[in-house]
Design a protein around this motif. Structure first.
Motif, PDB file in Angstrom:
ATOM      1  N   PHE A   1       0.868  -1.174   0.000  1.00  0.00           N
ATOM      2  CA  PHE A   1       0.000   0.000   0.000  1.00  0.00           C
ATOM      3  C   PHE A   1       0.907   1.227   0.000  1.00  0.00           C
ATOM      4  O   PHE A   1       2.047   1.175   0.487  1.00  0.00           O
ATOM      5  CB  PHE A   1      -0.899   0.014   1.246  1.00  0.00           C
ATOM      6  CG  PHE A   1      -1.867  -1.127   1.310  1.00  0.00           C
ATOM      7  CD1 PHE A   1      -3.156  -0.985   0.827  1.00  0.00           C
ATOM      8  CD2 PHE A   1      -1.482  -2.353   1.847  1.00  0.00           C
ATOM      9  CE1 PHE A   1      -4.055  -2.044   0.876  1.00  0.00           C
ATOM     10  CE2 PHE A   1      -2.370  -3.414   1.909  1.00  0.00           C
ATOM     11  CZ  PHE A   1      -3.663  -3.264   1.421  1.00  0.00           C
ATOM     12  N   ARG A   2       0.412   2.314  -0.538  1.00  0.00           N
ATOM     13  CA  ARG A   2       1.158   3.563  -0.465  1.00  0.00           C
ATOM     14  C   ARG A   2       1.054   4.108   0.954  1.00  0.00           C
ATOM     15  O   ARG A   2      -0.043   4.294   1.474  1.00  0.00           O
ATOM     16  CB  ARG A   2       0.605   4.590  -1.458  1.00  0.00           C
ATOM     17  CG  ARG A   2       0.928   4.287  -2.923  1.00  0.00           C
ATOM     18  CD  ARG A   2       2.406   4.237  -3.186  1.00  0.00           C
ATOM     19  NE  ARG A   2       2.712   4.253  -4.607  1.00  0.00           N
ATOM     20  CZ  ARG A   2       3.867   3.894  -5.124  1.00  0.00           C
ATOM     21  NH1 ARG A   2       4.843   3.459  -4.332  1.00  0.00           N
ATOM     22  NH2 ARG A   2       4.079   3.966  -6.420  1.00  0.00           N
ATOM     23  N   SER A   3       2.186   4.359   1.567  1.00  0.00           N
ATOM     24  CA  SER A   3       2.186   4.876   2.934  1.00  0.00           C
ATOM     25  C   SER A   3       1.794   6.348   2.939  1.00  0.00           C
ATOM     26  O   SER A   3       1.752   7.007   1.889  1.00  0.00           O
ATOM     27  CB  SER A   3       3.560   4.695   3.571  1.00  0.00           C
ATOM     28  OG  SER A   3       4.525   5.487   2.920  1.00  0.00           O
ATOM     29  N   GLU A   4       1.530   6.870   4.113  1.00  0.00           N
ATOM     30  CA  GLU A   4       1.157   8.272   4.223  1.00  0.00           C
ATOM     31  C   GLU A   4       2.322   9.195   3.885  1.00  0.00           C
ATOM     32  O   GLU A   4       2.126  10.372   3.607  1.00  0.00           O
ATOM     33  CB  GLU A   4       0.626   8.555   5.631  1.00  0.00           C
ATOM     34  CG  GLU A   4      -0.685   7.818   5.921  1.00  0.00           C
ATOM     35  CD  GLU A   4      -1.269   8.168   7.273  1.00  0.00           C
ATOM     36  OE1 GLU A   4      -0.707   9.051   7.953  1.00  0.00           O
ATOM     37  OE2 GLU A   4      -2.284   7.560   7.643  1.00  0.00           O
ATOM     38  N   SER A   5       3.543   8.654   3.904  1.00  0.00           N
ATOM     39  CA  SER A   5       4.719   9.457   3.543  1.00  0.00           C
ATOM     40  C   SER A   5       5.063   9.361   2.063  1.00  0.00           C
ATOM     41  O   SER A   5       6.097   9.878   1.626  1.00  0.00           O
ATOM     42  CB  SER A   5       5.935   9.004   4.372  1.00  0.00           C
ATOM     43  OG  SER A   5       6.223   7.636   4.137  1.00  0.00           O
ATOM     44  N   PHE A   6       4.204   8.705   1.265  1.00  0.00           N
ATOM     45  CA  PHE A   6       4.461   8.542  -0.165  1.00  0.00           C
ATOM     46  C   PHE A   6       4.653   9.890  -0.841  1.00  0.00           C
ATOM     47  O   PHE A   6       3.848  10.806  -0.670  1.00  0.00           O
ATOM     48  CB  PHE A   6       3.305   7.794  -0.824  1.00  0.00           C
ATOM     49  CG  PHE A   6       3.338   7.797  -2.322  1.00  0.00           C
ATOM     50  CD1 PHE A   6       4.390   7.227  -3.009  1.00  0.00           C
ATOM     51  CD2 PHE A   6       2.307   8.385  -3.041  1.00  0.00           C
ATOM     52  CE1 PHE A   6       4.418   7.217  -4.393  1.00  0.00           C
ATOM     53  CE2 PHE A   6       2.319   8.387  -4.426  1.00  0.00           C
ATOM     54  CZ  PHE A   6       3.376   7.804  -5.107  1.00  0.00           C
ATOM     55  N   ALA A   7       5.740   9.998  -1.615  1.00  0.00           N
ATOM     56  CA  ALA A   7       6.055  11.239  -2.329  1.00  0.00           C
ATOM     57  C   ALA A   7       6.245  10.916  -3.803  1.00  0.00           C
ATOM     58  O   ALA A   7       7.311  10.423  -4.193  1.00  0.00           O
ATOM     59  CB  ALA A   7       7.312  11.880  -1.750  1.00  0.00           C
ATOM     60  N   PRO A   8       5.231  11.142  -4.651  1.00  0.00           N
ATOM     61  CA  PRO A   8       5.368  10.809  -6.070  1.00  0.00           C
ATOM     62  C   PRO A   8       6.452  11.643  -6.748  1.00  0.00           C
ATOM     63  O   PRO A   8       6.675  12.805  -6.395  1.00  0.00           O
ATOM     64  CB  PRO A   8       3.984  11.130  -6.642  1.00  0.00           C
ATOM     65  CG  PRO A   8       3.393  12.119  -5.690  1.00  0.00           C
ATOM     66  CD  PRO A   8       3.934  11.759  -4.343  1.00  0.00           C
ATOM     67  N   ASP A   9       7.124  11.039  -7.696  1.00  0.00           N
ATOM     68  CA  ASP A   9       8.190  11.696  -8.442  1.00  0.00           C
ATOM     69  C   ASP A   9       7.811  11.671  -9.912  1.00  0.00           C
ATOM     70  O   ASP A   9       7.627  10.600 -10.497  1.00  0.00           O
ATOM     71  CB  ASP A   9       9.518  10.953  -8.218  1.00  0.00           C
ATOM     72  CG  ASP A   9      10.712  11.735  -8.753  1.00  0.00           C
ATOM     73  OD1 ASP A   9      10.578  12.385  -9.807  1.00  0.00           O
ATOM     74  OD2 ASP A   9      11.777  11.677  -8.113  1.00  0.00           O
ATOM     75  N   LYS A  10       7.684  12.838 -10.521  1.00  0.00           N
ATOM     76  CA  LYS A  10       7.264  12.917 -11.911  1.00  0.00           C
ATOM     77  C   LYS A  10       8.365  12.471 -12.875  1.00  0.00           C
ATOM     78  O   LYS A  10       8.096  12.151 -14.027  1.00  0.00           O
ATOM     79  CB  LYS A  10       6.831  14.350 -12.252  1.00  0.00           C
ATOM     80  CG  LYS A  10       5.581  14.812 -11.522  1.00  0.00           C
ATOM     81  CD  LYS A  10       5.181  16.213 -11.937  1.00  0.00           C
ATOM     82  CE  LYS A  10       3.916  16.663 -11.219  1.00  0.00           C
ATOM     83  NZ  LYS A  10       3.503  18.040 -11.606  1.00  0.00           N
ATOM     84  N   VAL A  11       9.583  12.459 -12.411  1.00  0.00           N
ATOM     85  CA  VAL A  11      10.700  12.104 -13.278  1.00  0.00           C
ATOM     86  C   VAL A  11      11.034  10.620 -13.154  1.00  0.00           C
ATOM     87  O   VAL A  11      11.146   9.904 -14.142  1.00  0.00           O
ATOM     88  CB  VAL A  11      11.948  12.956 -12.941  1.00  0.00           C
ATOM     89  CG1 VAL A  11      13.123  12.533 -13.821  1.00  0.00           C
ATOM     90  CG2 VAL A  11      11.647  14.439 -13.112  1.00  0.00           C
ATOM     91  N   GLN A  12      11.178  10.146 -11.917  1.00  0.00           N
ATOM     92  CA  GLN A  12      11.589   8.774 -11.688  1.00  0.00           C
ATOM     93  C   GLN A  12      10.407   7.952 -11.196  1.00  0.00           C
ATOM     94  O   GLN A  12       9.560   8.430 -10.457  1.00  0.00           O
ATOM     95  CB  GLN A  12      12.712   8.737 -10.646  1.00  0.00           C
ATOM     96  CG  GLN A  12      13.864   9.663 -10.979  1.00  0.00           C
ATOM     97  CD  GLN A  12      15.176   8.911 -11.098  1.00  0.00           C
ATOM     98  OE1 GLN A  12      15.217   7.703 -11.057  1.00  0.00           O
ATOM     99  NE2 GLN A  12      16.253   9.645 -11.242  1.00  0.00           N
ATOM    100  N   ALA A  13      10.371   6.696 -11.635  1.00  0.00           N
ATOM    101  CA  ALA A  13       9.314   5.799 -11.181  1.00  0.00           C
ATOM    102  C   ALA A  13       9.521   5.470  -9.710  1.00  0.00           C
ATOM    103  O   ALA A  13      10.632   5.193  -9.280  1.00  0.00           O
ATOM    104  CB  ALA A  13       9.332   4.518 -12.015  1.00  0.00           C
ATOM    105  N   THR A  14       8.440   5.531  -8.958  1.00  0.00           N
ATOM    106  CA  THR A  14       8.513   5.209  -7.537  1.00  0.00           C
ATOM    107  C   THR A  14       8.239   3.729  -7.358  1.00  0.00           C
ATOM    108  O   THR A  14       7.224   3.206  -7.813  1.00  0.00           O
ATOM    109  CB  THR A  14       7.489   6.038  -6.742  1.00  0.00           C
ATOM    110  OG1 THR A  14       7.731   7.416  -6.989  1.00  0.00           O
ATOM    111  CG2 THR A  14       7.635   5.782  -5.252  1.00  0.00           C
ATOM    112  N   VAL A  15       9.147   3.050  -6.710  1.00  0.00           N
ATOM    113  CA  VAL A  15       9.044   1.606  -6.555  1.00  0.00           C
ATOM    114  C   VAL A  15       7.864   1.244  -5.653  1.00  0.00           C
ATOM    115  O   VAL A  15       7.452   2.025  -4.801  1.00  0.00           O
ATOM    116  CB  VAL A  15      10.360   1.046  -5.971  1.00  0.00           C
ATOM    117  CG1 VAL A  15      10.577   1.516  -4.557  1.00  0.00           C
ATOM    118  CG2 VAL A  15      10.393  -0.465  -6.039  1.00  0.00           C
ATOM    119  N   GLY A  16       7.324   0.045  -5.854  1.00  0.00           N
ATOM    120  CA  GLY A  16       6.182  -0.384  -5.058  1.00  0.00           C
ATOM    121  C   GLY A  16       4.881   0.103  -5.671  1.00  0.00           C
ATOM    122  O   GLY A  16       4.797   0.389  -6.854  1.00  0.00           O
TER     123      GLY A  16
END
Length: 286
Positions: free
Chosen positions: A160-175
């Motif tokens: 699950f995406r944690s509450e600290s999830f920080a999307p990155d428009k440049v790099q793919a976020t793992v998980g």
């Protein structure tokens, strides 16, 4: 679907399953539990077996009629059948359905998206092993409730995406996965009792480092070939690069470079953005 369209997903699954079969003797693509194991490719099979053992510890007393939702290549179904359970598997692709029939010939295999699958209950258990995140939040559990016996269970093992999830428009976020706060809010609205919940994020996270190491080996090999072509076959190299530019968009090329040549997809990155839960739920008596 356009029959001429390149099916990169099926090709990726084929390659991934073939590599897993060569490395471990099994067609598993799920995370492993690395507690007490050296983090290296040689221990992938042992880590995945530890994951399966932990998952099976949550099974109610059987024998059970189990619906394995998103059952991969059928390896989990095969093990469940060996324990005396009756298994039906739902997978979304013809390729995976074929592998399920080979690996778990005693299972009933449904080739469909879970949301669209025509299934006949009643099941003792609905199992999501790293498949829950691919099903719309408002559809997975409600459909299970209609397929379960009055005292039936749901097991969810997934990111699950944690509450600290920080999307990155440049790099793919793992998980990946549903936002954890939204999931908990939705779960509270469902007629289910939470029997157990365990956070195993740090135990599974090393799988990311092992995977990244594999991709870096592939990237290194491709880089060496590219450098050799630049010296000895510059025209051939130019043609190869032209084809790559035609087939892959700039964004996809950047993502491919990230996977093959960088070390941004790490266990630390995974734990910073995800929470991996083992959840055991039981249908509430009406």
């Amino acid at each position: 679907m356009d029959s001429k369209k390149f099916d990169s997903r099926s090709v990726g699954l084929d390659i991934g399953l073939s590599f897993s079969r060569w490395l471990t003797g099994r067609e598993n693509l799920h995370y492993g539990i690395w507690d007490g194991l050296d983090i290296c490719a040689g221990n992938v099979g042992a880590a995945q077996e530890a994951y399966t053992a932990k998952l099976f510890d949550l099974l109610p007393e059987g024998p059970l009629r189990i619906l394995d939702i998103g059952g991969g290549a059928g390896e989990t179904g095969k093990k469940l059948i060996a324990l005396g359970h009756s298994v039906e598997i739902v997978v979304p692709s013809a390729y995976l359905a074929e592998r399920c029939r080979v690996n778990a010939p005693e299972a009933i295999v449904h080739e469909a998206m879970f949301e669209d699958a025509h299934l006949t209950g009643l099941f003792d258990l609905c199992l999501f092993s790293e498949s829950y995140q691919y099903i719309p939040l408002d559809q997975g559990i409600p459909k299970c409730l209609g397929l379960l016996k009055p005292d039936g269970h749901i097991l969810i093992a997934d990111c699950f995406r944690s509450e600290s999830f920080a999307p990155d428009k440049v790099q793919a976020t793992v998980g990946g996965g549903h936002p954890i706060a939204k999931f908990h809010a939705f779960l509270e609205s469902q007629p289910l009792d939470l029997i157990s919940s365990e956070d195993i994020t740090t135990s599974v996270a090393p799988s990311i480092d092992v995977e990244q190491g594999l991709f870096n080996v592939v990237g290194y090999g491709m880089g060496r070939v590219d450098a050799q072509l630049a010296v000895q076959r510059p025209k051939t190299r130019s043609l190869v690069h032209w084809v790559i530019r035609r087939v892959l968009s700039p964004r996809k090329r950047a993502r491919l470079d990230q996977r093959l040549n960088q070390q941004t997809r790490t266990a630390a990155h995974f734990t910073a953005n995800n929470i991996y839960l083992l959840l055991k739920l039981q249908k509430r008596a009406s």
